[in-house]
Design a protein around this motif. Structure first.
Motif, mmCIF file in Angstrom:
data_model
loop_
_atom_site.group_PDB
_atom_site.id
_atom_site.type_symbol
_atom_site.label_atom_id
_atom_site.label_comp_id
_atom_site.label_asym_id
_atom_site.label_seq_id
_atom_site.Cartn_x
_atom_site.Cartn_y
_atom_site.Cartn_z
ATOM 1 N N ALA A 24 36.514 43.302 48.306
ATOM 2 C CA ALA A 24 37.885 43.748 48.569
ATOM 3 C C ALA A 24 38.798 43.600 47.360
ATOM 4 C CB ALA A 24 38.461 42.974 49.760
ATOM 5 N N ASN A 25 38.442 42.736 46.425
ATOM 6 C CA ASN A 25 39.327 42.516 45.273
ATOM 7 C C ASN A 25 38.843 43.233 44.013
ATOM 8 O OD1 ASN A 25 41.676 41.326 44.165
ATOM 9 N ND2 ASN A 25 40.392 39.869 43.071
ATOM 10 N N ILE A 26 38.091 44.282 44.172
ATOM 11 C CA ILE A 26 37.627 45.035 42.996
ATOM 12 C C ILE A 26 38.788 45.472 42.097
ATOM 13 C CG2 ILE A 26 36.799 47.358 42.415
ATOM 14 C CD1 ILE A 26 34.361 46.870 44.024
ATOM 15 N N PRO A 27 39.928 45.951 42.649
ATOM 16 C CA PRO A 27 41.024 46.352 41.748
ATOM 17 C C PRO A 27 41.589 45.205 40.920
ATOM 18 C CG PRO A 27 41.336 47.277 43.947
ATOM 19 C CD PRO A 27 40.239 46.280 44.059
ATOM 20 N N GLY A 28 41.424 43.966 41.379
ATOM 21 C CA GLY A 28 41.932 42.833 40.619
ATOM 22 C C GLY A 28 40.967 42.322 39.572
ATOM 23 N N VAL A 29 39.732 42.824 39.591
ATOM 24 C CA VAL A 29 38.709 42.361 38.648
ATOM 25 C C VAL A 29 38.422 43.412 37.579
ATOM 26 C CG1 VAL A 29 36.298 41.630 38.440
ATOM 27 C CG2 VAL A 29 37.688 40.810 40.345
ATOM 28 N N PHE A 30 38.363 44.679 37.989
ATOM 29 C CA PHE A 30 38.148 45.773 37.037
ATOM 30 C C PHE A 30 39.518 46.373 36.718
ATOM 31 C CE2 PHE A 30 34.224 45.178 39.301
ATOM 32 C CZ PHE A 30 33.250 45.297 38.322
ATOM 33 N N VAL A 31 40.113 45.910 35.627
ATOM 34 C CA VAL A 31 41.499 46.246 35.300
ATOM 35 C C VAL A 31 41.570 46.837 33.894
ATOM 36 C CG1 VAL A 31 43.847 45.358 35.039
ATOM 37 C CG2 VAL A 31 42.334 44.367 36.761
ATOM 38 N N GLY A 32 42.067 48.054 33.792
ATOM 39 C CA GLY A 32 42.310 48.658 32.485
ATOM 40 C C GLY A 32 41.099 48.668 31.571
ATOM 41 N N GLY A 33 39.941 48.945 32.118
ATOM 42 C CA GLY A 33 38.734 48.980 31.300
ATOM 43 C C GLY A 33 38.148 47.614 31.006
ATOM 44 N N ARG A 34 38.790 46.552 31.514
ATOM 45 C CA ARG A 34 38.275 45.194 31.310
ATOM 46 C C ARG A 34 37.698 44.658 32.612
ATOM 47 N NH1 ARG A 34 42.055 40.917 29.081
ATOM 48 N NH2 ARG A 34 43.498 41.724 30.638
ATOM 49 N N VAL A 35 36.797 43.698 32.483
ATOM 50 C CA VAL A 35 36.233 42.997 33.634
ATOM 51 C C VAL A 35 36.712 41.557 33.550
ATOM 52 C CG1 VAL A 35 34.142 42.347 34.867
ATOM 53 C CG2 VAL A 35 34.213 44.499 33.588
ATOM 54 N N LEU A 36 37.445 41.107 34.567
ATOM 55 C CA LEU A 36 38.062 39.784 34.540
ATOM 56 C C LEU A 36 37.273 38.806 35.400
ATOM 57 C CD1 LEU A 36 41.808 40.846 34.924
ATOM 58 C CD2 LEU A 36 40.506 40.474 32.825
ATOM 59 N N ILE A 37 36.930 37.669 34.810
ATOM 60 C CA ILE A 37 36.251 36.601 35.548
ATOM 61 C C ILE A 37 37.302 35.782 36.283
ATOM 62 C CG2 ILE A 37 34.859 34.512 35.288
ATOM 63 C CD1 ILE A 37 33.487 35.811 32.939
ATOM 64 N N TRP A 38 36.956 35.332 37.479
ATOM 65 C CA TRP A 38 37.957 34.795 38.395
ATOM 66 C C TRP A 38 38.498 33.429 38.004
ATOM 67 C CZ3 TRP A 38 40.663 37.308 41.798
ATOM 68 C CH2 TRP A 38 41.425 36.598 42.715
ATOM 69 N N ASP A 39 37.646 32.455 37.670
ATOM 70 C CA ASP A 39 38.122 31.087 37.481
ATOM 71 C C ASP A 39 37.324 30.398 36.382
ATOM 72 O OD1 ASP A 39 35.999 31.185 39.640
ATOM 73 O OD2 ASP A 39 36.029 29.062 39.210
ATOM 74 N N GLU A 40 37.724 29.151 36.067
ATOM 75 C CA GLU A 40 37.148 28.467 34.907
ATOM 76 C C GLU A 40 35.681 28.093 35.102
ATOM 77 O OE1 GLU A 40 39.320 25.231 37.286
ATOM 78 O OE2 GLU A 40 39.654 27.301 36.710
ATOM 79 N N ASP A 41 35.279 27.704 36.317
ATOM 80 C CA ASP A 41 33.865 27.408 36.546
ATOM 81 C C ASP A 41 33.017 28.665 36.384
ATOM 82 O OD1 ASP A 41 34.452 24.799 36.966
ATOM 83 O OD2 ASP A 41 33.977 24.762 39.099
ATOM 84 N N SER A 42 33.530 29.772 36.895
ATOM 85 C CA SER A 42 32.813 31.041 36.739
ATOM 86 C C SER A 42 32.661 31.398 35.267
ATOM 87 C CB SER A 42 33.568 32.162 37.466
ATOM 88 O OG SER A 42 33.647 31.902 38.846
ATOM 89 N N ALA A 43 33.685 31.092 34.484
ATOM 90 C CA ALA A 43 33.631 31.409 33.057
ATOM 91 C C ALA A 43 32.472 30.682 32.382
ATOM 92 C CB ALA A 43 34.955 31.040 32.393
ATOM 93 N N TYR A 44 32.299 29.394 32.708
ATOM 94 C CA TYR A 44 31.212 28.667 32.049
ATOM 95 C C TYR A 44 29.851 29.096 32.598
ATOM 96 C CZ TYR A 44 28.788 25.200 29.374
ATOM 97 O OH TYR A 44 27.950 24.603 28.463
#
Length: 761
Positions: A24-44
């Motif tokens: 449901a939150n695809i628009p908040g993750v795929f933004v302006g040609g970028r892919v955004l990771i949700w939180d700091e644990d996910s980043a590592y």
């Protein structure tokens, strides 16, 4: 009874629903040609998995870039990141590299979430048949406690935890009710492999092993009429014998085994000890049952006393086990000061019943009814039903206690919660069908009633464009500046090679520093292990320090070259807890529950840097000199607030040796120094310091800034201006002077009559 074909069709629809809620939150993750990771644990996790994909199948278990200067052993097992790395490589191979790896990464958790729903179907089927499995899976498809951990954009092992809880219980229920010795033996071996393999994904999965052993012991001691006690004990013996063997290579693949650790938060010798003690208990119980006549006392001693004796002996003889016991109690009580800052660690009812209803649906208010119904089934159902109900009852009570104690542990409770409500729904439908007939009408009505009950929950899953974690968004430009313009500590893609320096920040930014800024951190979100908590405490000590000289010395001892500072007031109590009795008194209660800062709050390093830009400031009638060894390099565009202040949310300072400016004057004469600066946001600052000539007439300043400066960073608008008595001089300081602590002298020819009289300064 539903046919297999109908069941598969309906299950497919349920799994599609599960996928839809998690995307449901695809628009908040795929933004302006970028892919955004949700939180700091996910980043590592992504950092580790992407490295593993590049160096397949190697997953690093030690990282010099975390907890600098010592580095740290990774607490997370390799299983999740290795699985993601494998999928990334397979997708890349099949797609010919057309699908970006990060797209695979952010979609991995939704896939795991759907698989967890499938696991809950199997658990529900064991409890009440196919209809129960479908109903339980349908609830799990939309339940927020499950969807929240497997949303698109998250890359975390939490997404698979519900499956790690559901599958062992489903296998256990299937195995103990198997009609053939061969089937029971195979299921026991499979359960043993599963219990051991889960530790390679999430150490908390040891809870499933402990619950399996405890529930088997309970039903072996108090079996329903007609149940084979010897078969139950044999099932336990085989399960934990296999688990004790399979766990060994998993433990040896992680670095904690080499240091003899018994910690609970990583694959250590604790898990083999638990499995081996369980095997010994069931083996001795089997021996007692083979004696004639069988002694109930000997059976109870084997099943209850042996694990207790092993635990007490281990704690008495092993400092590692004593520390683990204390750590577990502290963790469950949120005694870990870092864990105490995480919302997920709070008790479920800490914010009222509304939180429970939001996370578990409106059925949460009927929790006592479900508990009583399960207890009744444990004694009044058929023998097979009693056996399953008694096992489920123990799991239900224990995991409910875990979920009530910490919201995050709901991943262990929610699968059984969904499956039991599915079984209750299926049972109610069957009873109504038996009385009223009209099967199609009854089932349609049951579906409509179920939808009506779940409407409040379903409404939560509309398409959103919620951005990732706010702290990342507000500090992203500062992290990018550290990556692109600050000095490089080394290559973050070589975690086995020690970096040259690190960045001091609070722990929330630790993983972002590695993954976005490509810098080493001192504090990070791993928590629990002492090596990680050291950095957390060091960061708290620095940011709450009121002695600048001591704080800079601490930075030098830790090897920090940069400081990333952010607002702290609204978390000040939790940060202060990390220092214990050494914490200064920085807030006072005001107007009931409201907190107000004390004057000492504005003297902390956090305030001196964030609020006052490291410049000279007057507090409580005293003039505090500038922070001569810390210079402002960059400030974020996003705004932040502290009491009585609003400005850039995030600022980056650099720790520098500082250049020395020396001049001569009359003994006792005051000298003032000014430097005019402009930040990357166009904000104008004035650096001011003062000195007094000594007995020989000499005075000196230590200054952090140089004349050179690049666009996009803080830069000087001219040379330093020094006024001593009625004279003034301008001094140019080079970056090399600052970096190497060179002395820049003011020669006699540099002085001229001051434009500003000493009295007006």
């Amino acid at each position: 009874m539903l046919s297999r074909r109908t069941t598969r069709l309906l299950l497919g629809l349920v799994l599609l629903l599960a996928a839809a809620t998690r995307l449901a939150n695809i628009p908040g993750v795929f933004v302006g040609g970028r892919v955004l990771i949700w939180d700091e644990d996910s980043a590592y996790h992504w950092h580790r998995a992407s490295l593993a994909a590049a160096r397949y199948p190697k997953v690093h278990t030690f990282d010099w870039y975390t907890n600098y200067p010592t580095g740290a052993r990774m607490m997370w097992p390799v299983g999740f990141d290795l699985a993601l790395a494998t999928v990334v490589r397979l997708v890349g191979l099949v797609s010919g590299g057309r699908i970006p790896p990060l797209v695979v990464g952010v979609l991995f958790d939704p896939v795991l979430g759907v698989l967890s729903v499938l696991a809950i179907y199997f658990l529900g089927r064991e409890l009440g048949g196919r209809a129960a499995g479908l109903a339980g899976a349908a609830i799990a498809a939309v339940l927020p406690i499950l969807t929240g951990y497997s949303m698109v954009g998250r890359i975390d092992h939490h997404a698979i935890e519900p499956a790690l809880a559901a599958l062992p219980l489903a296998l256990l229920l299937h195995g103990v009710r198997a009609t053939s010795d061969r089937g029971r033996s195979r299921t026991a071996a499979g359960l043993g492999v599963l219990l051991a393999a889960e530790i390679g994904v999430w150490p908390g999965a040891i809870a499933a092993g402990v619950l399996a052993a405890a529930s088997l012991a309970v039903v072996a001691l108090w079996p329903p009429r007609g149940c084979d006690r010897e078969a139950l004990v044999a099932f336990g013996r085989r399960t934990f014998g296999v688990a004790a063997l399979v766990i060994l290579p998993i433990v040896l693949a992680h670095p904690w085994a080499a240091v003899g650790s018994f910690a609970y938060y990583a694959p250590t010798w604790l898990q083999p000890l638990v499995f081996a003690a369980s095997w010994l208990s069931f083996a001795l119980a089997g021996s007692s049952l083979r004696r004639r006549p069988a002694s109930r006392g000997a059976l109870a001693a084997a099943l209850l006393l042996v694990p207790l004796v092993v635990a007490v002996t281990g704690v008495a003889l092993s400092p590692g086990l004593r520390h683990t016991a204390a750590s577990v109690l502290g963790y469950l009580d949120r005694g870990d000061v870092q864990i105490s800052q995480v919302f997920e660690s709070y008790p479920l009812l800490n914010f009222g019943l509304g939180t429970a209803v939001q996370q578990y649906g409106v059925m949460a208010v009927a929790f006592p009814v479900l508990l009583v119904a399960l207890g009744v089934c444990g004694w009044l159902a058929t023998p097979g039903g009693q056996l399953g109900a008694r096992i489920a009852l123990l799991w239900f009570v224990v995991t409910a206690g875990m979920a009530l104690g910490q919201l995050r542990l709901g991943s262990q409770f929610a699968p059984l919660w969904c499956a039991l409500w599915g079984a209750a729904w299926a049972y109610a439908v069957r009873r109504v069908e038996q009385r009223a007939g009209h099967h199609g009408t009854v089932r349609l009505a049951a579906v409509l009633v179920g939808l009506a009950i779940m409407v409040p929950t379903l409404r939560l899953h509309h398409l959103t464009d919620r951005p990732p974690q706010g702290d990342l968004v507000r500090s992203h430009d500062a992290l990018v500046w550290l990556r692109d313009h600050a000095a490089s500590p080394g290559d973050v893609n070589q975690p086995e090679v020690r970096p040259r320096f690190a960045v001091m920040s609070r722990w929330e930014w630790g993983n972002w520093l590695i993954t976005v800024a490509h810098q080493a951190n001192i504090a990070n979100p791993f928590a629990q292990a002492e090596v990680h908590l050291r950095g957390v405490r060091a960061a708290a000590a620095f940011f709450l320090a009121t002695d600048p000289a001591g704080a800079v010395h601490q930075l030098e001892q830790l090897g920090a070259r940069y400081v990333l500072v952010t607002p702290v007031f609204y978390e000040i109590e939790d940060v202060a807890r990390q220092l214990g009795s050494r914490a200064p008194r920085l807030v006072v209660a005001h107007s009931g529950a409201s907190l107000q800062p004390t004057p000492a709050f504005y003297a902390t390093m956090n305030s001196r840097l964030l609020v006052f830009d490291g410049l000279e400031v007057r507090l409580e009638g005293k003039t505090l000199p500038p922070l001569r060894r810390l210079r402002l390099d960059f400030e974020s565009a996003a705004e932040g607030t502290e009491p009585g202040w609003e400005g850039s949310f995030c600022k980056v300072f650099e720790v520098v040796p500082g250049a020395r400016i020396e001049g001569t004057g009359t003994p006792g004469e005051r000298a003032d120094l000014w430097l005019y600066l402009v930040t990357n946001r166009g904000r104008h600052l004035t650096y001011h310091d003062r000195s007094t000539a000594g007995a020989s007439g000499g005075f000196e300043f230590t200054v952090p800034a140089a004349m050179a400066g690049e666009d996009g960073a803080v830069r000087a608008l001219g040379p330093y201006r020094i006024v001593a008595g009625s004279r003034e001089a301008e001094v140019a300081v080079a970056e090399s002077d600052v970096a190497e602590r060179r002395t820049v002298g003011i020669g006699p020819e540099a002085w001229r009559a001051a434009a500003v009289s000493p009295a007006s300064r």
